[in-house]
Design a protein around this motif. Structure first.
Motif, mmCIF file in Angstrom:
data_model
loop_
_atom_site.group_PDB
_atom_site.id
_atom_site.type_symbol
_atom_site.label_atom_id
_atom_site.label_comp_id
_atom_site.label_asym_id
_atom_site.label_seq_id
_atom_site.Cartn_x
_atom_site.Cartn_y
_atom_site.Cartn_z
ATOM 1 N N LEU A 198 -120.916 103.896 -35.530
ATOM 2 C CA LEU A 198 -122.010 104.478 -35.936
ATOM 3 C C LEU A 198 -123.179 104.886 -34.890
ATOM 4 N N ILE A 199 -124.171 105.704 -36.396
ATOM 5 C CA ILE A 199 -125.039 105.615 -35.894
ATOM 6 C C ILE A 199 -126.295 105.837 -36.709
ATOM 7 N N ILE A 200 -126.880 104.905 -36.675
ATOM 8 C CA ILE A 200 -128.037 104.642 -38.307
ATOM 9 C C ILE A 200 -129.659 105.353 -37.949
ATOM 10 N N CYS A 201 -129.852 106.333 -39.046
ATOM 11 C CA CYS A 201 -130.810 106.948 -38.945
ATOM 12 C C CYS A 201 -131.603 105.909 -39.633
ATOM 13 N N GLY A 202 -133.059 105.758 -39.304
ATOM 14 C CA GLY A 202 -133.567 104.902 -40.172
ATOM 15 C C GLY A 202 -133.724 103.705 -39.649
ATOM 16 N N ALA A 203 -133.258 103.039 -38.878
ATOM 17 C CA ALA A 203 -133.167 102.153 -37.828
ATOM 18 C C ALA A 203 -134.364 101.241 -38.578
ATOM 19 N N ALA B 65 -127.157 95.120 -38.849
ATOM 20 C CA ALA B 65 -127.132 93.466 -38.473
ATOM 21 C C ALA B 65 -125.700 93.528 -38.801
ATOM 22 N N LEU B 66 -125.394 93.675 -40.335
ATOM 23 C CA LEU B 66 -123.724 93.934 -41.155
ATOM 24 C C LEU B 66 -122.703 94.957 -39.997
ATOM 25 N N ALA B 67 -122.723 95.431 -39.579
ATOM 26 C CA ALA B 67 -122.133 96.482 -39.047
ATOM 27 C C ALA B 67 -122.025 95.661 -37.229
ATOM 28 N N SER B 68 -122.988 94.859 -36.978
ATOM 29 C CA SER B 68 -122.798 94.665 -35.270
ATOM 30 C C SER B 68 -121.915 93.109 -35.457
ATOM 31 N N THR B 69 -121.936 92.774 -36.751
ATOM 32 C CA THR B 69 -120.529 91.197 -37.176
ATOM 33 C C THR B 69 -119.746 91.720 -37.446
ATOM 34 N N ASP B 70 -119.058 92.478 -37.592
ATOM 35 C CA ASP B 70 -118.374 93.223 -38.648
ATOM 36 C C ASP B 70 -117.401 94.425 -36.749
ATOM 37 N N SER C 16 -123.531 103.347 -32.579
ATOM 38 C CA SER C 16 -123.602 103.437 -31.167
ATOM 39 C C SER C 16 -124.877 103.722 -30.899
ATOM 40 N N ALA C 17 -126.285 104.422 -32.223
ATOM 41 C CA ALA C 17 -127.007 104.614 -31.607
ATOM 42 C C ALA C 17 -127.906 103.734 -33.049
ATOM 43 N N ARG C 18 -129.364 103.922 -32.462
ATOM 44 C CA ARG C 18 -130.223 103.827 -33.365
ATOM 45 C C ARG C 18 -130.957 105.097 -32.843
ATOM 46 N N VAL C 19 -131.014 105.219 -34.666
ATOM 47 C CA VAL C 19 -132.640 106.417 -34.621
ATOM 48 C C VAL C 19 -133.599 106.140 -35.698
ATOM 49 N N SER C 20 -134.773 106.455 -35.135
ATOM 50 C CA SER C 20 -136.217 105.517 -35.934
ATOM 51 C C SER C 20 -136.668 107.219 -35.778
ATOM 52 N N ARG C 21 -138.089 106.904 -36.099
ATOM 53 C CA ARG C 21 -139.095 107.811 -36.117
ATOM 54 C C ARG C 21 -139.558 108.091 -34.724
ATOM 55 N N ASP D 242 -118.857 108.229 -34.487
ATOM 56 C CA ASP D 242 -118.108 108.956 -35.415
ATOM 57 C C ASP D 242 -117.740 108.924 -36.220
ATOM 58 N N ALA D 243 -119.499 108.277 -37.315
ATOM 59 C CA ALA D 243 -120.153 108.501 -38.381
ATOM 60 C C ALA D 243 -121.691 108.358 -38.173
ATOM 61 N N VAL D 244 -122.445 108.879 -39.764
ATOM 62 C CA VAL D 244 -124.096 108.700 -39.523
ATOM 63 C C VAL D 244 -124.289 108.044 -40.792
ATOM 64 N N ILE D 245 -125.026 106.614 -41.583
ATOM 65 C CA ILE D 245 -125.885 106.587 -42.139
ATOM 66 C C ILE D 245 -127.125 106.495 -41.861
ATOM 67 N N ASP D 246 -127.555 107.109 -42.923
ATOM 68 C CA ASP D 246 -128.752 107.253 -43.108
ATOM 69 C C ASP D 246 -129.911 106.756 -43.945
ATOM 70 N N PHE D 247 -131.315 106.102 -44.069
ATOM 71 C CA PHE D 247 -131.392 105.585 -45.176
ATOM 72 C C PHE D 247 -133.257 106.099 -43.858
ATOM 73 N N SER D 248 -133.815 106.942 -44.218
ATOM 74 C CA SER D 248 -134.607 107.203 -43.667
ATOM 75 C C SER D 248 -135.541 107.819 -45.148
ATOM 76 N N VAL D 249 -136.086 109.196 -44.757
ATOM 77 C CA VAL D 249 -136.773 110.399 -45.020
ATOM 78 C C VAL D 249 -136.608 111.415 -46.001
ATOM 79 N N PRO D 250 -136.375 112.066 -47.281
ATOM 80 C CA PRO D 250 -135.692 113.179 -47.277
ATOM 81 C C PRO D 250 -136.415 114.300 -46.371
ATOM 82 N N GLU D 251 -137.093 114.343 -45.512
ATOM 83 C CA GLU D 251 -137.288 115.409 -44.469
ATOM 84 C C GLU D 251 -136.255 115.242 -43.577
#
Length: 124
Positions: free
Chosen positions: A13-18, A28-33, A39-44, A58-67
């Motif tokens: 996973l890549i986590i955007c808005g990390a 935290a959840l992915a790290s214990t499962d 594979s990457a943590r993306v922030s501003r 393999d996939a991206v999970i995004d919890f950032s801002v619309p732009e």
């Protein structure tokens, strides 16, 4: 006879808005499962690293801002990587862009991952 379970490779996973509340929780959840690896943590501060990191995910999970979500969705569409977006506040035009990107890759948009809020939104 008991068969041993096949060991499945973890979903990378890549986590955007990390650095936000949800991004930190997903990490935290992915790290214990064992089914997942981050594979990457993306922030501003590291937003430009998403394009470079997509090849190792393999996939991206995004919890950032619309732009930022739109940029992530565009990159995922180009790279044919699925993305789950939990960002709120998309304008009509931004929603239309997401629909275009969804023609090239799997995009799951859930502005609120809380089942209760989802049901209330459907009832409104």
């Amino acid at each position: 006879m008991i068969r041993s379970r096949e060991i499945m490779p973890s979903i990378r996973l890549i986590i955007c808005g990390a650095s936000g509340r949800m991004g930190l929780r997903v990490h935290a959840l992915a790290s214990t499962d064992a089914r997942f690896s981050v594979s990457a943590r993306v922030s501003r501060a590291t937003a430009d690293s998403l394009a470079e990191s997509l090849g190792a995910a393999d996939a991206v999970i995004d919890f950032s801002v619309p732009e930022a979500s739109l940029k992530a969705a565009a990159l995922c569409a180009e790279a044919k990587k699925p993305i789950a977006i939990g960002t709120t506040g998309f304008s009509k035009a931004q929603q239309e862009k997401l629909s275009l990107y969804a023609q090239k890759t799997a995009i799951f948009v859930a502005p609120n991952f809380s089942p209760g809020v989802y049901v209330l939104g459907k009832l409104a």
